[in-house]
Design a protein around this motif. Structure first.
Motif, short mmCIF file in Angstrom:
data_model
loop_
_atom_site.label_atom_id
_atom_site.label_comp_id
_atom_site.label_asym_id
_atom_site.label_seq_id
_atom_site.Cartn_x
_atom_site.Cartn_y
_atom_site.Cartn_z
N ILE A 119 -10.33 -18.06 -0.59
CA ILE A 119 -8.96 -18.57 -0.64
C ILE A 119 -8.73 -19.58 0.47
O ILE A 119 -8.11 -20.63 0.24
CB ILE A 119 -7.95 -17.40 -0.55
CG1 ILE A 119 -8.03 -16.55 -1.82
CG2 ILE A 119 -6.54 -17.92 -0.34
CD1 ILE A 119 -7.27 -15.26 -1.76
N LEU A 120 -9.21 -19.31 1.66
CA LEU A 120 -9.02 -20.24 2.77
C LEU A 120 -9.74 -21.56 2.52
O LEU A 120 -9.18 -22.64 2.77
CB LEU A 120 -9.52 -19.62 4.07
CG LEU A 120 -8.69 -18.48 4.64
CD1 LEU A 120 -9.36 -17.90 5.89
CD2 LEU A 120 -7.30 -18.96 4.97
N VAL A 121 -10.94 -21.51 2.01
CA VAL A 121 -11.68 -22.74 1.71
C VAL A 121 -10.98 -23.51 0.61
O VAL A 121 -10.82 -24.72 0.68
CB VAL A 121 -13.15 -22.42 1.34
CG1 VAL A 121 -13.85 -23.65 0.81
CG2 VAL A 121 -13.88 -21.87 2.56
N ASP A 143 -7.28 -15.22 9.91
CA ASP A 143 -7.01 -16.02 11.10
C ASP A 143 -5.51 -16.23 11.24
O ASP A 143 -4.89 -16.88 10.39
CB ASP A 143 -7.72 -17.37 10.98
CG ASP A 143 -7.56 -18.22 12.22
OD1 ASP A 143 -7.10 -17.68 13.25
OD2 ASP A 143 -7.90 -19.41 12.17
N PRO A 144 -4.90 -15.70 12.29
CA PRO A 144 -3.45 -15.86 12.44
C PRO A 144 -3.04 -17.29 12.77
O PRO A 144 -1.87 -17.65 12.63
CB PRO A 144 -3.11 -14.91 13.60
CG PRO A 144 -4.38 -14.79 14.36
CD PRO A 144 -5.50 -14.92 13.35
N ASN A 145 -3.99 -18.10 13.21
CA ASN A 145 -3.68 -19.50 13.55
C ASN A 145 -4.15 -20.48 12.49
O ASN A 145 -4.34 -21.64 12.77
CB ASN A 145 -4.35 -19.85 14.88
CG ASN A 145 -3.86 -18.96 16.01
OD1 ASN A 145 -2.68 -18.66 16.10
ND2 ASN A 145 -4.78 -18.51 16.83
N ASP A 176 -4.80 -24.36 13.26
CA ASP A 176 -6.20 -24.71 13.50
C ASP A 176 -6.63 -25.88 12.62
O ASP A 176 -7.29 -26.81 13.07
CB ASP A 176 -7.12 -23.52 13.23
CG ASP A 176 -7.02 -22.44 14.28
OD1 ASP A 176 -6.44 -22.72 15.35
OD2 ASP A 176 -7.52 -21.34 14.03
N LEU A 177 -6.24 -25.83 11.36
CA LEU A 177 -6.60 -26.90 10.43
C LEU A 177 -5.92 -28.20 10.83
O LEU A 177 -6.54 -29.27 10.85
CB LEU A 177 -6.22 -26.52 9.00
CG LEU A 177 -6.49 -27.57 7.94
CD1 LEU A 177 -7.98 -27.93 7.92
CD2 LEU A 177 -6.05 -27.09 6.58
#
Length: 100
Positions: free
Chosen positions: A8-10, A78-80, A84-85
């Motif tokens: 999902i993140l990718v 990842d809470p950030n 981060d992205l």
């Protein structure tokens, strides 16, 4: 569970990157100086395959550039994540403009 979150993140990173580049590409293609060659869609199977291969290479290069700038799409929970992205995008743009 972790594999699902990574996927999902990718996918979200790819959507975010593609959403930020689509308006720029569309604006370039529909500009007053656009030629008919740049607006022509691929017709043959080989042209479509080449277009997909080029698009995939471009996205992989963008992801590599973000990873080199510190973004890790494999971090689970990842809470950030958004920050981060965004930081990696800013860093990657700064590096690209400085090298040109």
């Amino acid at each position: 569970m972790n594999e699902t979150i990574r996927t999902i993140l990718v996918a979200a990173a790819v959507v975010i990157m593609s959403a930020s580049t689509v308006p720029q590409v569309y604006a370039q293609e529909t500009g007053a100086n656009a030629t008919s060659a740049t607006q022509a869609a691929p017709v043959t199977k080989a042209e479509k395959k080449a277009a997909r291969k080029e698009a995939r290479a471009k996205k992989n290069a963008e992801l590599k550039k973000l990873e080199d700038a510190g973004y890790n799409p494999a971090k689970a929970n990842d809470p950030n994540y958004p920050q981060d992205l965004q930081n990696a995008q800013k860093k990657a743009r700064v590096g690209a403009s400085a090298s040109q």
